[in-house]
Design an enzyme around this catalytic site. Structure first.
Site, PDB file in Angstrom:
ATOM      1  N   GLY A  73       0.817  -1.222   0.000  1.00 48.24           N
ATOM      2  CA  GLY A  73       0.000   0.000   0.000  1.00 48.24           C
ATOM      3  C   GLY A  73       0.843   1.262   0.000  1.00 48.24           C
ATOM      4  O   GLY A  73       0.499   2.262  -0.626  1.00 48.24           O
ATOM      5  N   CYS A  74       1.972   1.191   0.683  1.00 47.79           N
ATOM      6  CA  CYS A  74       2.865   2.354   0.770  1.00 47.79           C
ATOM      7  C   CYS A  74       3.578   2.602  -0.558  1.00 47.79           C
ATOM      8  O   CYS A  74       3.746   3.748  -0.979  1.00 47.79           O
ATOM      9  CB  CYS A  74       3.886   2.144   1.876  1.00 47.79           C
ATOM     10  SG  CYS A  74       3.141   1.800   3.488  1.00 47.79           S
TER      11      CYS A  74
END
Length: 183
Positions: A73-74
């Protein structure tokens, strides 16, 4: 619900949509109007200390935190969104954009090279979670090695927090994204 659909519907803070379902704060959590703590973070190498209070003095900065460098997600959404919008955000009066994660400075430097952040985003390491703990925005995520930072974004003006968006579950991708930042 997709954050762009939330924003398109006129809801200014996607977090508000979720806040009734999740406990997203504690009595000690940093609040809008608070001064940022005088915590040392690290850029590129362990000897290059960057004090957050000094960094934000006399400037308007965006600081956003992620649970871990190189995590899906990052790396696919959160950081790339800020890289893409960096020039636009800086044209609106932002002096610097800073990404912080509970990683060592070498990992953050490598992640910055991997994500082409040079000249757009400063990646600072919080290796002992000192900032996350000082803001009361730490979370224990055992699969990522233990204590990490919750996912959040904030605007800091001359050392004071002007806006703060904390993901309702601490790790999701909604209100802390570049598209949702409150300038």
């Amino acid at each position: 619900m997709n954050v762009s659909k939330i924003v398109a519907r006129g809801i200014k803070s996607p977090c508000s949509v979720f806040s009734r379902y999740f406990q997203n704060s504690s009595a000690n959590m940093v609040q809008v109007g608070d001064a940022v703590p005088s915590v040392d973070l690290y850029e590129d190498v362990p000897t290059n200390k960057v004090n957050l209070a000094k960094l934000s003095s006399g400037k308007k900065i965006i600081l956003f935190a992620v649970p871990g460098a190189f995590t899906p997600g990052c790396s696919k959404t959160h950081l790339p969104g800020y890289v893409k919008k960096a020039d636009d955000l800086k044209s609106q009066g932002i002096d610097e954009i800073v990404c912080v994660s509970v990683n060592d400075p070498f990992v953050m430097a490598a992640w910055g090279r991997d994500q082409n952040t040079a000249g757009k985003i400063r990646l600072l390491a919080d290796p002992s979670a000192a900032l996350a703990k000082a803001l009361d925005l730490s979370v224990d995520i055992a699969p990522l090695g233990g204590v990490r930072s919750k996912r959040y974004s904030m605007v800091i003006a001359d050392g004071k927090i002007e806006s703060l968006q904390v993901e309702p579950d601490g790790t999701g991708l909604s209100c802390s994204l570049a598209e949702a930042i409150k300038l």
